[in-house]
Design a protein around this motif. Structure first.
Motif, PDB file in Angstrom:
ATOM      1  N   PHE A   1       2.390  35.244 -20.536  1.00  0.00           N
ATOM      2  CA  PHE A   1       2.833  34.549 -21.830  1.00  0.00           C
ATOM      3  C   PHE A   1       3.660  35.639 -22.855  1.00  0.00           C
ATOM      4  O   PHE A   1       4.562  35.291 -23.271  1.00  0.00           O
ATOM      5  N   TYR A   2       2.762  36.447 -23.081  1.00  0.00           N
ATOM      6  CA  TYR A   2       3.224  37.536 -24.096  1.00  0.00           C
ATOM      7  C   TYR A   2       4.410  38.347 -23.545  1.00  0.00           C
ATOM      8  O   TYR A   2       5.521  38.676 -24.491  1.00  0.00           O
ATOM      9  N   ARG A   3       4.287  38.741 -22.134  1.00  0.00           N
ATOM     10  CA  ARG A   3       5.609  39.330 -21.746  1.00  0.00           C
ATOM     11  C   ARG A   3       6.687  38.264 -21.961  1.00  0.00           C
ATOM     12  O   ARG A   3       8.001  38.731 -22.018  1.00  0.00           O
ATOM     13  N   ALA A   4       6.720  36.823 -21.800  1.00  0.00           N
ATOM     14  CA  ALA A   4       7.847  36.044 -21.841  1.00  0.00           C
ATOM     15  C   ALA A   4       8.620  36.104 -23.204  1.00  0.00           C
ATOM     16  O   ALA A   4       9.508  35.736 -23.377  1.00  0.00           O
ATOM     17  N   HIS A   5       7.566  36.336 -24.201  1.00  0.00           N
ATOM     18  CA  HIS A   5       8.272  36.539 -25.378  1.00  0.00           C
ATOM     19  C   HIS A   5       8.669  37.789 -25.874  1.00  0.00           C
ATOM     20  O   HIS A   5       8.891  38.116 -27.092  1.00  0.00           O
ATOM     21  N   GLY A   6       8.738  38.682 -25.010  1.00  0.00           N
ATOM     22  CA  GLY A   6       9.428  39.947 -25.333  1.00  0.00           C
ATOM     23  C   GLY A   6       8.256  41.209 -25.607  1.00  0.00           C
ATOM     24  O   GLY A   6       8.807  42.284 -25.997  1.00  0.00           O
ATOM     25  N   ALA A   7       6.743  40.934 -25.443  1.00  0.00           N
ATOM     26  CA  ALA A   7       5.899  41.762 -25.691  1.00  0.00           C
ATOM     27  C   ALA A   7       5.952  42.894 -24.840  1.00  0.00           C
ATOM     28  O   ALA A   7       6.068  42.648 -23.635  1.00  0.00           O
ATOM     29  N   VAL A   8       5.681  44.170 -25.294  1.00  0.00           N
ATOM     30  CA  VAL A   8       5.679  45.312 -24.278  1.00  0.00           C
ATOM     31  C   VAL A   8       4.268  45.840 -24.375  1.00  0.00           C
ATOM     32  O   VAL A   8       3.804  46.138 -25.557  1.00  0.00           O
ATOM     33  N   ALA A   9       3.718  46.133 -23.248  1.00  0.00           N
ATOM     34  CA  ALA A   9       2.227  46.920 -22.824  1.00  0.00           C
ATOM     35  C   ALA A   9       2.377  48.120 -23.481  1.00  0.00           C
ATOM     36  O   ALA A   9       3.259  48.763 -23.121  1.00  0.00           O
ATOM     37  N   GLN A  10       1.150  48.584 -24.131  1.00  0.00           N
ATOM     38  CA  GLN A  10       1.089  49.853 -24.726  1.00  0.00           C
ATOM     39  C   GLN A  10       0.172  50.597 -23.644  1.00  0.00           C
ATOM     40  O   GLN A  10      -0.919  50.970 -24.157  1.00  0.00           O
ATOM     41  N   ASP A  11       0.712  50.738 -22.557  1.00  0.00           N
ATOM     42  CA  ASP A  11      -0.254  51.045 -21.297  1.00  0.00           C
ATOM     43  C   ASP A  11      -0.687  52.884 -21.694  1.00  0.00           C
ATOM     44  O   ASP A  11      -1.852  53.239 -20.975  1.00  0.00           O
ATOM     45  N   GLU A  12      -0.174  53.335 -22.201  1.00  0.00           N
ATOM     46  CA  GLU A  12      -0.334  54.962 -22.417  1.00  0.00           C
ATOM     47  C   GLU A  12      -1.582  55.261 -23.361  1.00  0.00           C
ATOM     48  O   GLU A  12      -1.867  56.209 -23.486  1.00  0.00           O
ATOM     49  N   TRP A  13      -2.239  54.044 -24.057  1.00  0.00           N
ATOM     50  CA  TRP A  13      -3.077  54.283 -25.095  1.00  0.00           C
ATOM     51  C   TRP A  13      -4.371  53.790 -24.496  1.00  0.00           C
ATOM     52  O   TRP A  13      -4.179  52.697 -23.615  1.00  0.00           O
ATOM     53  N   THR A  14      -5.487  54.478 -24.702  1.00  0.00           N
ATOM     54  CA  THR A  14      -6.634  53.858 -24.352  1.00  0.00           C
ATOM     55  C   THR A  14      -7.648  53.347 -25.516  1.00  0.00           C
ATOM     56  O   THR A  14      -7.479  54.369 -26.407  1.00  0.00           O
ATOM     57  N   THR A  15      -8.093  52.357 -25.656  1.00  0.00           N
ATOM     58  CA  THR A  15      -9.114  51.925 -26.577  1.00  0.00           C
ATOM     59  C   THR A  15     -10.169  52.480 -26.572  1.00  0.00           C
ATOM     60  O   THR A  15     -11.078  52.442 -25.602  1.00  0.00           O
ATOM     61  N   TYR A  16     -10.894  52.997 -27.852  1.00  0.00           N
ATOM     62  CA  TYR A  16     -12.344  53.283 -27.781  1.00  0.00           C
ATOM     63  C   TYR A  16     -12.903  52.508 -28.976  1.00  0.00           C
ATOM     64  O   TYR A  16     -12.346  51.854 -29.889  1.00  0.00           O
ATOM     65  N   ARG A  17     -14.148  52.477 -28.600  1.00  0.00           N
ATOM     66  CA  ARG A  17     -15.028  51.467 -29.744  1.00  0.00           C
ATOM     67  C   ARG A  17     -16.212  52.203 -29.973  1.00  0.00           C
ATOM     68  O   ARG A  17     -17.033  52.905 -28.959  1.00  0.00           O
TER      69      ARG A  17
END
Length: 162
Positions: free
Chosen positions: A134-150
């Motif tokens: 759904f997001y890609r269909a709207h032109g969103a691009v994954a930011q795969d080079e980032w890792t989320t920390y919490r």
């Protein structure tokens, strides 16, 4: 895109927002993690003093809230401008395919453009293929080079004490 409306949430929508958040938590396989209370939502979205720390849109269809987007402002040190962080976007499964998710996401994009904000960002779980598509269909691009920390729970408390 007919048969539904998108509007800013009101205090009267808090129970529906919590219901949808809990439905999202079940979908994301973490139902026990959704522990927010109506009082916490009301304080964040509709505080008696000061400005809100979060905002919400709701989608209504046939007089019922069937979707939501909860968001808050972010800031980019690189652009020196604000952006919008989408915390949750959810449409009831039986209401999907009607354009409601697109309308909610589109309204958030309008908020960014109207305010001169440079980014609309969010997370999506790696296994959530329907949402990713759904997001890609709207032109969103994954930011795969980032890792989320919490940091949360005891680790957060321990660091705060150090």
């Amino acid at each position: 895109m007919t048969g539904f409306t998108i509007r800013d949430a009101t205090a009267a929508d808090v129970p529906d927002l919590l219901r949808l958040v809990r439905e999202l938590a079940v979908y994301e396989k973490e139902p026990e993690a959704a522990t927010a209370t109506p009082e916490q939502f009301a304080a964040a979205l509709f505080p008696p003093r000061g400005g809100p720390t979060a905002y919400a849109l709701v989608a209504e269809r046939a007089g019922h809230v069937v979707g939501m987007a909860i968001w808050f402002p972010s800031f980019s040190t690189w652009t020196g401008r604000s952006g919008l962080w989408l915390e949750d976007l959810f449409v009831e499964p039986e209401q999907r395919g009607l354009g409601i998710g697109t309308a909610l996401l589109g309204r958030l994009a309008q908020v960014c453009v109207e305010r001169g904000w440079t980014r609309l960002e969010w997370w999506v779980l790696d296994w959530n293929t329907p949402s990713i598509e759904f997001y890609r269909a709207h032109g969103a691009v994954a930011q795969d080079e980032w890792t989320t920390y919490r940091l949360d729970g005891e680790a957060l408390a321990r660091l705060a004490r150090s």
